[in-house]
Design an enzyme around this catalytic site. Structure first.
Site, PDB file in Angstrom:
ATOM      1  N   TYR A 101      17.593  37.515  37.319  1.00  0.00           N
ATOM      2  CA  TYR A 101      17.328  38.729  36.532  1.00  0.00           C
ATOM      3  C   TYR A 101      17.622  38.423  35.074  1.00  0.00           C
ATOM      4  O   TYR A 101      18.651  37.821  34.746  1.00  0.00           O
ATOM      5  CB  TYR A 101      18.232  39.884  36.991  1.00  0.00           C
ATOM      6  CG  TYR A 101      18.219  41.052  36.020  1.00  0.00           C
ATOM      7  CD1 TYR A 101      17.288  42.068  36.163  1.00  0.00           C
ATOM      8  CD2 TYR A 101      19.122  41.114  34.950  1.00  0.00           C
ATOM      9  CE1 TYR A 101      17.256  43.127  35.262  1.00  0.00           C
ATOM     10  CE2 TYR A 101      19.089  42.170  34.049  1.00  0.00           C
ATOM     11  CZ  TYR A 101      18.152  43.164  34.209  1.00  0.00           C
ATOM     12  OH  TYR A 101      18.117  44.202  33.315  1.00  0.00           O
ATOM     13  N   GLU A 189      12.769  43.900  30.776  1.00  0.00           N
ATOM     14  CA  GLU A 189      13.436  43.123  31.816  1.00  0.00           C
ATOM     15  C   GLU A 189      12.433  42.451  32.736  1.00  0.00           C
ATOM     16  O   GLU A 189      11.277  42.876  32.842  1.00  0.00           O
ATOM     17  CB  GLU A 189      14.397  43.998  32.630  1.00  0.00           C
ATOM     18  CG  GLU A 189      13.751  45.102  33.428  1.00  0.00           C
ATOM     19  CD  GLU A 189      14.771  45.910  34.230  1.00  0.00           C
ATOM     20  OE1 GLU A 189      15.948  45.917  33.860  1.00  0.00           O
ATOM     21  OE2 GLU A 189      14.363  46.528  35.220  1.00  0.00           O
TER      22      GLU A 189
END
Length: 382
Positions: A101, A189
């Site tokens: 991530y 993101e």
């Protein structure tokens, strides 16, 4: 403004972030054609702005044309957590060995942007932050100077990313920060950033949220605005009614006047064991029609099982609010969802007298109103 996945991936790819080959499709034949051009296996992904698409059946991996047709038929037209799916992204499947991530957002407590990296990609990052906060490495950035390469490397190192791909992940993080800064982002993101057996890193998902007030200087993103809002009837309705509205994942609907008051109500719903379904601020001085529009908004959300009204009158008058509630509810032969009302402030006593208690439940304190709304929502779920 929230970009769809396919829009965000286009922005990321243009900046040099690796993404899988993909095509947008809006019917079954289009999905099959796209999959044939890309080459199986492919992922078919609902293009709606909601988390947990995979668990809800909105993402499927297929190996051949028959499976592609079946998956496309299942996903196109489905209701996914209240969102209608009218388009899918057909994307080449990534043969991965690891999921990471990476993300950029604003840390309002620090007053600075923060870069985040975690080796626990592919799952809800909010859950990771709650259950294992140390699994997320954070690096704050001085916006006057931007992100330095050493900061990106430090975040990747602190997260424990495999050294073999650390440089590439650092480069992706640097690019993501540059996009966040240059595009007036609020959030950017990639979850997951996939690592292949050949040590390539590929953005298998993409999130890009942009400050709407800055769109005047982002003409390319401004052109995406209409498409970004498509498929979300509630957000379109919020724009039509000029409401500050945020959809959440609970089942207790919330309407209030003033952001702080609404946030307090959200916190109390959580405190008493409920789950907020939305943030809806009708603003100051709300007249009867605006209150009726707010109820129409919340009633339109299939996730909502009960509604709590929290109105504190300053320039907003309690009697006007009560009239709006009555007018809205009198249109129904049967009230679609139980409504609990708490009024305080200007003309609250007049408002309490006007309210039709055959249509709503009236509580004198905010705590009692929230508890009653949570109870109603629990009864519906049971």
């Amino acid at each position: 403004m929230k970009l769809h996945e396919y829009q965000a991936k286009g922005v990321f790819a243009d900046a040099g972030i690796p993404t899988p080959p993909s095509q947008l499709a809006d019917d079954v034949d289009g999905v099959v054609d796209a999959a044939g051009e890309i080459g199986y296996p492919v992922a078919i992904k609902a293009q709606v702005q909601v988390g947990g698409r995979g668990k809800a059946g909105g993402i499927k991996l297929v190996e051949d044309e028959d499976e592609a047709r079946e998956a496309a038929d299942d996903i196109l037209g489905m209701d996914l957590k209240g969102y209608h799916v009218d388009r899918v992204l057909v994307e080449g499947a990534v043969d991965f060995v690891d999921e990471l991530y990476v993300g950029i957002t604003m840390d309002r407590g620090e007053g600075k942007p923060v870069a985040m990296v975690s080796t626990k990609g592919g799952v809800n990052i909010e859950e990771v932050a709650e259950e294992d906060p140390d699994a997320i490495a954070r690096e704050h950035v001085d916006p006057a100077f931007g992100m330095h390469p050493y900061q990106a490397r430090k975040a990747v190192y602190d997260a424990g990313v495999d050294p073999t791909v650390a440089r590439d992940v650092s480069n992706v993080l640097m690019t993501l920060y540059d996009l966040w800064e240059q595009k007036d982002g609020s959030d950017a993101e990639i979850n997951p950033l996939m690592v292949t057996a050949d040590d390539e890193v590929i953005a298998a998902d993409a999130v890009m949220n942009v400050d709407e007030d800055a769109l005047f200087r982002q003409p390319e993103l401004a052109e995406m605005e209409e498409e970004a809002a498509s498929g979300d009837e509630l957000e379109q309705k919020a724009d039509e009614y000029d409401f500050d509205y945020v959809r959440l994942e609970g089942n207790t609907g919330i309407i209030g006047n003033g952001a702080g008051l609404v946030m307090t109500t959200l916190d109390l719903v959580d405190h008493y064991g409920g789950e907020p379904a939305n943030f809806l601020d009708v603003g100051g001085g709300a007249k009867a029609q605006r209150i009726a529009n707010a109820l129409d908004m919340v009633f339109s959300d299939d996730n909502v099982d009960s509604v709590v009204f929290n109105i504190f009158g300053g320039i907003t008058r309690g009697d006007e609010v009560a009239k709006g509630i009555n007018e809205a509810l009198e249109q129904f032969d049967e009230i679609p969802k139980p409504v609990v009302v708490r009024l305080a402030g200007t003309n609250w006593e007049e408002g309490m007298e006007i309210l039709n208690e055959d249509l709503v439940t009236v509580e004198e304190t905010l705590e009692d109103a929230v508890q009653r709304a949570v109870e109603y929502a629990e009864e519906v779920e049971a």
